[in-house]
Motif scaffolding. Structure first.
Motif, mmCIF file in Angstrom:
data_model
loop_
_atom_site.group_PDB
_atom_site.id
_atom_site.type_symbol
_atom_site.label_atom_id
_atom_site.label_comp_id
_atom_site.label_asym_id
_atom_site.label_seq_id
_atom_site.Cartn_x
_atom_site.Cartn_y
_atom_site.Cartn_z
ATOM 1 N N ALA A 1 -1.054 1.923 -5.389
ATOM 2 C CA ALA A 1 -0.229 0.975 -4.643
ATOM 3 C C ALA A 1 0.419 1.623 -3.428
ATOM 4 N N LEU A 2 0.395 2.951 -3.353
ATOM 5 C CA LEU A 2 1.149 3.626 -2.292
ATOM 6 C C LEU A 2 0.396 3.714 -0.967
ATOM 7 N N GLY B 1 -0.166 0.660 1.486
ATOM 8 C CA GLY B 1 1.123 0.241 2.039
ATOM 9 C C GLY B 1 1.601 1.210 3.106
ATOM 10 N N LEU B 2 1.458 2.512 2.816
ATOM 11 C CA LEU B 2 1.858 3.516 3.818
ATOM 12 C C LEU B 2 1.035 3.359 5.093
#
Lengths: 313, 274
Positions: B240-241, B244-245
């Motif tokens: 999920a990281l 998004g980043l």
């Protein structure tokens, strides 16, 4: 003022009329036969004919449009094909999630953004201003649904303080508010960033005006000048943005409800699409658009009350 | 030459990383994004898979590269649609200021603004089914009134200038004046607005794909990667990281670049700051 109001009311009516025509055309005219579209390819002619009769599709396009609008005006939004209940009932149920969520987010973003904007404007050139502006840049860049996922990661997965989603219902108001908190924060972050920036630049502009110098010259402290004179005048552009934000909040909540599995208007719309329940999509879209148009209208009236010069526009 | 603002440089560097990655993905990606390899799923970062793999064993870095391309393509085409329709409407409205055409364009803008872009996207996909094209059309429609308004309000003050009067006396028509004199003078404003709308388009594409109204499998998109990651948030939070980043970095870069561009290109602001 009366003439101004009359003009605004006419354009309000006109906007609603055109918006309803657009929605009706997209949902009921473009697919050809909505009944066949809703039932899919495997439907027999007989079931399609039955649904056509049930939906009142046998009338002409014009009479169907008036039936729909007449129904909307009297609170009859049609019957959901998949749920077999009146759409109005579904909407009212879901409204108890979506409306508190949007309001909660609006309050959060205002409470955070106002002080940040005021501090940044009255402490120009300091580290505080640079810090706040940097923070708002970040806030603008973070998509709200991803921020929501991060909140879930931290507060539900790691810390296990709250559940990752779902809605507890209003029987237990505290639990309901808790389950709306993470979604409201995710919705509020980008809005707060925009609001703080608008607040700052509006205030910087008013602080440069002559009457602020006059107020300072007659002995008001900087703080008094900001609170008594500048803030009131800076509020006009902020009001504009708040009204615009409501429509972003509505749209944003459609996505956020999906992140947190909240049974709101947004999820109702999505279910409507996946189940090809055109009646739900048509009426709920119209309601959302009516809400946006109404809020913009009220904001227009609000500035005119705040600033009478605008009436001559 | 005047020094370029720092925000423009930082923003340009950040956004070019993604532009280059997207361009490169057309020719080469570290791994094939359509090839599924279940035996290599959920790999942590390693020399072979620099950013690890997802639930189907696809290389995350390659997915991010192709995802950048999807976002950029959607945002770019939507801005192009908005400009192609909005700028002529705005020019026409400014040329016929206060007349019926101006009124119609203004009211039309209001009505389009009454449809939040997600609602537009929902209406389109309710009838035509979801797709990346749907995302482009929905955001493109949203962009039209934005450009129409900006064009009109930038063009209005120019119509009052003496050289426009001179051009009219010389017998030039409204269309020719709009194209030869007004348009070149408002180009700065339009470029700045285009950069703002483009950076808005990146999260818009991600949001639409996230809720399933945008890019469809197997086309990789940052929003779809996040939607997949959401279902595995307890078991594989790492997934999920990164997407998004990527969104945050690219949007931050584009916003900074937009701010910098505005400082350089918008003479009104330059005067205010001086």
């Amino acid at each position: 003022m009366l003439r101004y109001l009359l003009g605004r009311f006419t354009s309000l009516g006109l906007s609603l009329l055109v918006a309803s025509l657009v929605i009706f055309a997209v949902i009921e005219v473009i697919p050809g036969d909505p009944a066949a579209f809703m039932l899919g390819l495997n439907a027999t002619d007989e079931t399609v004919a039955n649904l056509r009769a049930e939906l009142g599709l046998d009338g002409s396009v014009v009479s169907r449009y008036f039936d729909w609008i007449g129904g909307m005006l009297t609170g009859d939004f049609g019957t959901s094909y998949t749920y077999r209940v009146p759409v109005a009932e579904l909407v009212v149920d879901r409204m108890w999630v979506s409306l508190p969520l949007a309001l909660y987010a609006l309050i959060l973003s205002t409470v955070v953004a106002f002080p940040l904007g005021v501090i940044a404007a009255s402490m120009r050139g300091t580290a505080a201003e640079v810090g706040i502006m940097g923070l708002t840049q970040l806030g603008l860049a973070v998509p709200n649904f991803w921020f929501g996922m991060l909140l879930v990661l931290v507060f539900a997965v790691s810390l296990q303080w709250v559940s990752a989603g779902g809605f507890a219902g209003w029987d237990d108001p505290w639990a309901a508010i808790v389950s709306l908190t993470l979604p409201a924060i995710s919705l509020a972050v980008p809005q707060a960033a925009i609001l703080a920036r608008v607040m700052r630049s509006a205030l910087v502009e008013t602080l440069g005006q002559d009457y602020i110098r006059t107020a300072r010259a007659k002995g008001l402290t900087r703080r008094q000048a900001v609170l008594r004179h500048a803030l009131r005048n800076a509020l006009i552009p902020v009001l504009t943005i708040l009204a615009l934000q409501f429509s972003f909040l509505l749209a944003g909540s459609i996505v956020i409800e999906n992140v947190f599995f909240l049974p709101g208007i947004g999820r109702l719309l999505f279910q409507g699409i996946t189940q090809r329940d055109l009646i739900v999509v048509e009426s709920v879209t119209m309601l959302l658009v009516v809400a946006v148009i109404a809020i913009t209208f009220l904001a227009d009236i609000a500035y005119v009350i705040a600033d009478p010069r605008l009436r001559r526009r | 030459m005047r020094r370029l603002p720092l925000s423009l440089i930082v923003g340009a560097v950040l956004s070019s990383i993604f532009l280059i990655a997207a361009g490169l993905s057309l020719l080469w990606t570290p791994h094939d994004v359509t090839a599924l390899d279940i035996s290599a799923r959920f790999q942590p970062p390693s020399p072979e898979y620099l950013l690890g793999t997802d639930q189907f064993g696809r290389d995350i870095l390659s997915m991010l590269m192709v995802g950048a391309r999807t976002s950029i393509a959607v945002a770019l085409v939507a801005v192009a649609i908005g400009m192609a329709l909005g700028v002529p409407l705005g020019l026409a409205a400014a040329a016929r200021r206060g007349q019926l055409l101006d009124e119609i364009v203004g009211r039309g803008n209001d009505i389009v603004f009454a449809f939040p872009f997600l609602v537009t996207a929902i209406l389109i996909s309710a009838v035509f089914g979801p797709s990346a094209t749907n995302a482009i059309i929905a955001f493109g429609i949203f962009n039209v009134p934005v450009f129409a308004r900006v064009t009109r309000s930038a063009a209005l003050p120019i119509w009052t200038l003496d050289y426009i009067l001179a051009a009219r006396t010389a017998g030039k028509g409204q269309v020719r004046i709009s194209l030869e004199h007004i348009l070149p003078n408002i180009l700065n404003v339009l470029i700045v607005q285009a950069s703002i709308q483009f950076s808005l388009g990146i999260p818009v594409e991600a949001a639409l794909s996230f809720v399933g109204l945008g890019a469809q499998p197997p086309l990789p998109s940052w929003g779809r990667m996040l939607a997949d990651a959401q279902t595995m948030i307890y078991t594989n939070p790492r997934l999920a990281l990164l997407p998004g980043l990527a969104i945050v970095t690219m949007v931050l870069g584009l916003n900074l670049m937009g701010d910098g561009l505005r400082d350089v290109l918008d003479p009104r602001l330059r005067r205010l700051r001086a």
